[in-house]
Design an enzyme around this catalytic site. Structure first.
Site, PDB file in Angstrom:
ATOM      1  N   ARG A 103       2.233  14.242  13.701  1.00  0.00           N
ATOM      2  CA  ARG A 103       2.549  14.038  12.087  1.00  0.00           C
ATOM      3  C   ARG A 103       2.707  15.171  11.397  1.00  0.00           C
ATOM      4  NH1 ARG A 103      -0.885   8.926   9.634  1.00  0.00           N
ATOM      5  NH2 ARG A 103       1.262   8.651   8.620  1.00  0.00           N
ATOM      6  N   ASP A 131       4.638   0.044  12.137  1.00  0.00           N
ATOM      7  CA  ASP A 131       3.374  -0.434  11.608  1.00  0.00           C
ATOM      8  C   ASP A 131       3.100  -2.033  12.129  1.00  0.00           C
ATOM      9  OD1 ASP A 131       2.899   2.179  10.192  1.00  0.00           O
ATOM     10  OD2 ASP A 131       3.385   1.179   8.266  1.00  0.00           O
ATOM     11  N   LYS A 161       0.752  -1.170  -0.033  1.00  0.00           N
ATOM     12  CA  LYS A 161       0.037   0.004  -0.197  1.00  0.00           C
ATOM     13  C   LYS A 161       0.869   1.243  -0.071  1.00  0.00           C
ATOM     14  CE  LYS A 161      -1.300   1.678   3.680  1.00  0.00           C
ATOM     15  NZ  LYS A 161      -1.486   3.164   4.598  1.00  0.00           N
ATOM     16  N   ASN A 162       1.809   1.226   0.871  1.00  0.00           N
ATOM     17  CA  ASN A 162       2.331   2.525   1.064  1.00  0.00           C
ATOM     18  C   ASN A 162       3.521   2.936  -0.138  1.00  0.00           C
ATOM     19  OD1 ASN A 162       1.287   3.132   3.172  1.00  0.00           O
ATOM     20  ND2 ASN A 162       2.814   2.521   4.739  1.00  0.00           N
ATOM     21  N   CYS A 176      -4.306   8.254   9.525  1.00  0.00           N
ATOM     22  CA  CYS A 176      -4.423   7.684  10.779  1.00  0.00           C
ATOM     23  C   CYS A 176      -4.176   8.466  11.926  1.00  0.00           C
ATOM     24  CB  CYS A 176      -3.852   6.106  11.058  1.00  0.00           C
ATOM     25  SG  CYS A 176      -4.522   4.877  10.414  1.00  0.00           S
ATOM     26  N   ARG A 229      -8.639   0.281   4.932  1.00  0.00           N
ATOM     27  CA  ARG A 229      -7.729   1.179   4.250  1.00  0.00           C
ATOM     28  C   ARG A 229      -6.406   0.742   3.741  1.00  0.00           C
ATOM     29  NH1 ARG A 229      -6.922   6.939   7.390  1.00  0.00           N
ATOM     30  NH2 ARG A 229      -5.766   7.225   5.603  1.00  0.00           N
TER      31      ARG A 229
HETATM   32  C1  EPZ Z   1       4.602   6.470   6.656  1.00  0.00           C
HETATM   33  O1  EPZ Z   1       3.922   7.512   7.162  1.00  0.00           O
HETATM   34  C2  EPZ Z   1       3.675   5.352   6.255  1.00  0.00           C
HETATM   35  N1  EPZ Z   1       2.431   6.196   5.635  1.00  0.00           N
HETATM   36  C3  EPZ Z   1       2.962   4.946   7.773  1.00  0.00           C
HETATM   37  O2  EPZ Z   1       2.135   4.157   7.503  1.00  0.00           O
HETATM   38  C4  EPZ Z   1       4.407   4.568   8.391  1.00  0.00           C
HETATM   39  O3  EPZ Z   1       3.911   4.293  10.031  1.00  0.00           O
HETATM   40  C5  EPZ Z   1       5.381   5.516   8.563  1.00  0.00           C
HETATM   41  O4  EPZ Z   1       5.567   6.077   7.345  1.00  0.00           O
HETATM   42  C6  EPZ Z   1       6.614   4.860   9.262  1.00  0.00           C
HETATM   43  O5  EPZ Z   1       7.188   3.844   8.568  1.00  0.00           O
HETATM   44  C7  EPZ Z   1       2.599   6.172   4.337  1.00  0.00           C
HETATM   45  O6  EPZ Z   1       3.298   5.483   3.720  1.00  0.00           O
HETATM   46  C8  EPZ Z   1       1.367   6.539   3.698  1.00  0.00           C
HETATM   47  P1  EPZ Z   1       7.327   9.307   8.411  1.00  0.00           P
HETATM   48  P2  EPZ Z   1       4.671   8.977   7.109  1.00  0.00           P
HETATM   49  O7  EPZ Z   1       7.356  10.658   7.581  1.00  0.00           O
HETATM   50  O8  EPZ Z   1       5.389   9.346   5.890  1.00  0.00           O
HETATM   51  C9  EPZ Z   1       8.169  12.540  11.854  1.00  0.00           C
HETATM   52  C10 EPZ Z   1       0.411   2.538   7.979  1.00  0.00           C
HETATM   53  O9  EPZ Z   1      -0.358   2.125   8.831  1.00  0.00           O
HETATM   54  N2  EPZ Z   1       8.027  13.767  10.866  1.00  0.00           N
HETATM   55  O10 EPZ Z   1       8.141   8.376   8.277  1.00  0.00           O
HETATM   56  O11 EPZ Z   1       3.580   9.997   7.656  1.00  0.00           O
HETATM   57  C11 EPZ Z   1       6.737  11.951  12.283  1.00  0.00           C
HETATM   58  O12 EPZ Z   1       6.010  12.721  13.177  1.00  0.00           O
HETATM   59  C12 EPZ Z   1       0.822   3.911   8.070  1.00  0.00           C
HETATM   60  O13 EPZ Z   1       0.171   2.093   6.756  1.00  0.00           O
HETATM   61  C13 EPZ Z   1       8.545  15.079  11.063  1.00  0.00           C
HETATM   62  O14 EPZ Z   1       8.773  15.502  12.298  1.00  0.00           O
HETATM   63  O15 EPZ Z   1       5.555   8.833   8.239  1.00  0.00           O
HETATM   64  C14 EPZ Z   1       7.275  10.761  12.662  1.00  0.00           C
HETATM   65  O16 EPZ Z   1       7.660  10.632  13.938  1.00  0.00           O
HETATM   66  C15 EPZ Z   1       0.489   4.657   9.274  1.00  0.00           C
HETATM   67  N3  EPZ Z   1       8.190  15.832  10.073  1.00  0.00           N
HETATM   68  C16 EPZ Z   1       8.598  10.184  11.921  1.00  0.00           C
HETATM   69  O17 EPZ Z   1       8.975  11.496  11.382  1.00  0.00           O
HETATM   70  C17 EPZ Z   1       7.941  15.587   8.998  1.00  0.00           C
HETATM   71  O18 EPZ Z   1       8.030  16.522   7.924  1.00  0.00           O
HETATM   72  C18 EPZ Z   1       8.394   9.447  10.846  1.00  0.00           C
HETATM   73  O19 EPZ Z   1       7.136   9.873   9.852  1.00  0.00           O
HETATM   74  C19 EPZ Z   1       7.612  14.290   8.732  1.00  0.00           C
HETATM   75  C20 EPZ Z   1       7.624  13.401   9.549  1.00  0.00           C
END
Ligand code: EPZ
Length: 430
Positions: A122, A305, A22-23, A117, A397
């Site tokens: 985020r 995840d 999915k991702n 979610c 989802r």
């Molecule tokens: C992706 O989310 C996935 N979603 C999530 O999957 C997954 O949990 C996550 O990566 C971590 O592996 C998609 O790919 C659509 P991140 P994403 O940016 O990209 C911080 C599922 O269940 N951060 O890697 O939103 C953030 O707060 C979902 O399939 C910042 O501080 O996650 C977090 O602590 C849920 N500033 C960390 O980085 C930013 O600009 C990692 O977030 C961006 C993120």
């Protein structure tokens, strides 16, 4: 209201086929609008998040044709708008990939602030920082993010946190920027690599995806391609835990075992047997599992995840386990539901202290988000008696045909809508 109803107690045994990631699909779908030539995407999971993103792509003039359930032909030659404010788009996180994709191709984009979610605050500061470094003017107002540039130019970007979303988004925009971009402290998740491979198959010049440093030489344009998405690491991992928690024996087909190493390692540590083949894995659990400590980390660490699925399994294992969530601060919301089923878990900050219990009892519970929802399904599959799970829209989802796949492995479960359906299920299962 749609619910899952589950009678627990059956070990899950048999074979299951894992779908496309999915991702990865979300990044790849968005990237497909970066060329005016047709793109064919295979192994696309048929889940709600991909359907919503496709709608958003259509809302700006992209033509998306379904060749079969898992194959689409995308033609973005006729894109006639750069603003995506479709009502649904706010519900998915990956809406922000349309920013990077449209900004890269047209030098302008406006997208509703992303939802997804509710697993923590985020922020998207790293995405915006990346776009600004490429020369874009970025503004956030009235619930929309707007980005525009006269000309995107390559840059050297250091990500302050390891982020999948910002790494992919900046990679999208930088692909069509002039000059060279270097992304340091990049996310290394398999889906980052898959999006890079997809872009390269369209003529991009991206090197280093899967390492900390991604180097992108901007190209003038991208061309059409046919591309098959990698298998879903998290769907596979969820079925691995389904075997573990139900003391079952599942052959999980169409996987990349390398992507599952951190999950396999933990399952072996707590007492499962794992057999690895080229593109499948067999997970067998014959006895009560033991305790462990686990901390979620960016890839190749243990995935956030998979945190609810391992915590749920440990809640039935012997002894005391500790689960630490280091990526999202709000990812223990399912614990209250598990406690209602009899789990003994205490959450302190980002740590769950789990005292294993002998059994769960069936209950009426709600899915608070996608992966927690899947974990609650696992809990219900092993609980004594019948459980109902609300808010399955979250689970849908990201899991295609979840009840069907579990039922084929011996789960006693149905998707129901009315009280009558529930009564019928209860009569049937006795
Ligand atoms: C992706 O989310 C996935 N979603 C999530 O999957 C997954 O949990 C996550 O990566 C971590 O592996 C998609 O790919 C659509 P991140 P994403 O940016 O990209 C911080 C599922 O269940 N951060 O890697 O939103 C953030 O707060 C979902 O399939 C910042 O501080 O996650 C977090 O602590 C849920 N500033 C960390 O980085 C930013 O600009 C990692 O977030 C961006 C993120």
């Amino acid at each position: 209201m749609e619910q899952y109803i589950i009678k627990g107690g059956n070990p899950l045994v048999g074979e299951v086929e894992i779908g496309g990631a999915k991702n990865a699909a979300l990044g790849i779908l968005a990237a497909s609008v970066m060329t005016s030539e047709p793109v064919i995407i295979e192994n696309l999971p048929d889940v709600r998040d991909t359907a919503v993103l496709i709608q958003a792509m259509e809302s700006v003039g992209t033509i998306v044709e379904r060749i079969d359930r898992h194959t689409v032909r995308i033609n973005a030659a006729g894109i006639n708008g750069y603003t995506i404010d479709d009502g649904y788009i706010k519900k998915i996180r990956a809406s922000y990939y349309m920013l990077g994709a449209l900004l890269g191709r047209f030098n302008k984009a406006e997208v509703a602030l992303p939802g997804g979610c509710n697993i923590g605050s985020r922020p998207i500061d790293q995405h915006l920082k990346g776009f600004r470094a490429l020369g874009a003017k970025v503004e956030v107002s009235r619930g929309m993010i707007g980005a525009s540039a006269d000309n995107l130019t390559g840059s050297h970007i250091y990500m302050d946190v390891v982020t999948v979303g910002a790494t992919i988004n900046v990679m999208l925009a930088a692909t069509l920027a002039s000059g060279k971009t270097i992304i340091e402290n990049a996310a290394k998740e398999p889906h980052v690599v898959d999006v890079a491979n997809f872009l390269n198959s369209m003529g991009a010049n991206i090197k280093g995806a899967g390492t900390d440093v991604i180097r992108i030489k901007g190209v003038e344009k991208l061309h059409g391609t046919t591309y098959s998405i990698i298998p879903d690491q998290i769907e596979a991992g969820t079925f691995m835990f389904a075997a573990a928690i139900t003391k079952g024996d599942i052959m999980i087909k169409n996987v990349i075992p390398k992507h599952l190493e951190s999950i396999s390692a933990k399952l072996i540590e707590i007492g499962c047997q794992i057999e690895e083949f080229d593109d499948c894995l067999r997970v067998v659990a014959t006895k009560r599992l033991s305790n462990t400590q686990v901390k979620t980390l960016p890839y190749p660490g243990f995935p956030t995840d998979m945190q609810p699925q391992i915590a749920t399994t440990l809640a039935l294992s012997e002894g005391t386990s500790i689960v630490t969530e280091s990526i999202f601060e709000n990812r223990f919301k399912y614990v209250g539901e598990l406690q209602r089923m009899g789990a003994n878990i205490k959450v302190e900050g980002n740590t769950a202290i789990i005292e294993g219990v002998d059994s769960f009892s069936g209950a009426g519970i709600s899915a608070p988000d996608l992966r927690a929802g899947a974990a609650l399904v696992l809990a219900a599959l092993v609980a004594d008696g019948i459980s109902t799970i609300d808010d399955i829209k979250y689970i849908e989802r990201g899991y295609e045909d979840f009840p069907e796949k579990l039922s084929a492995l011996g789960a006693v479960m149905e998707k129901v809508e009315t009280d009558r359906d529930i009564q019928k299920f209860k009569l049937k299962v006795g």
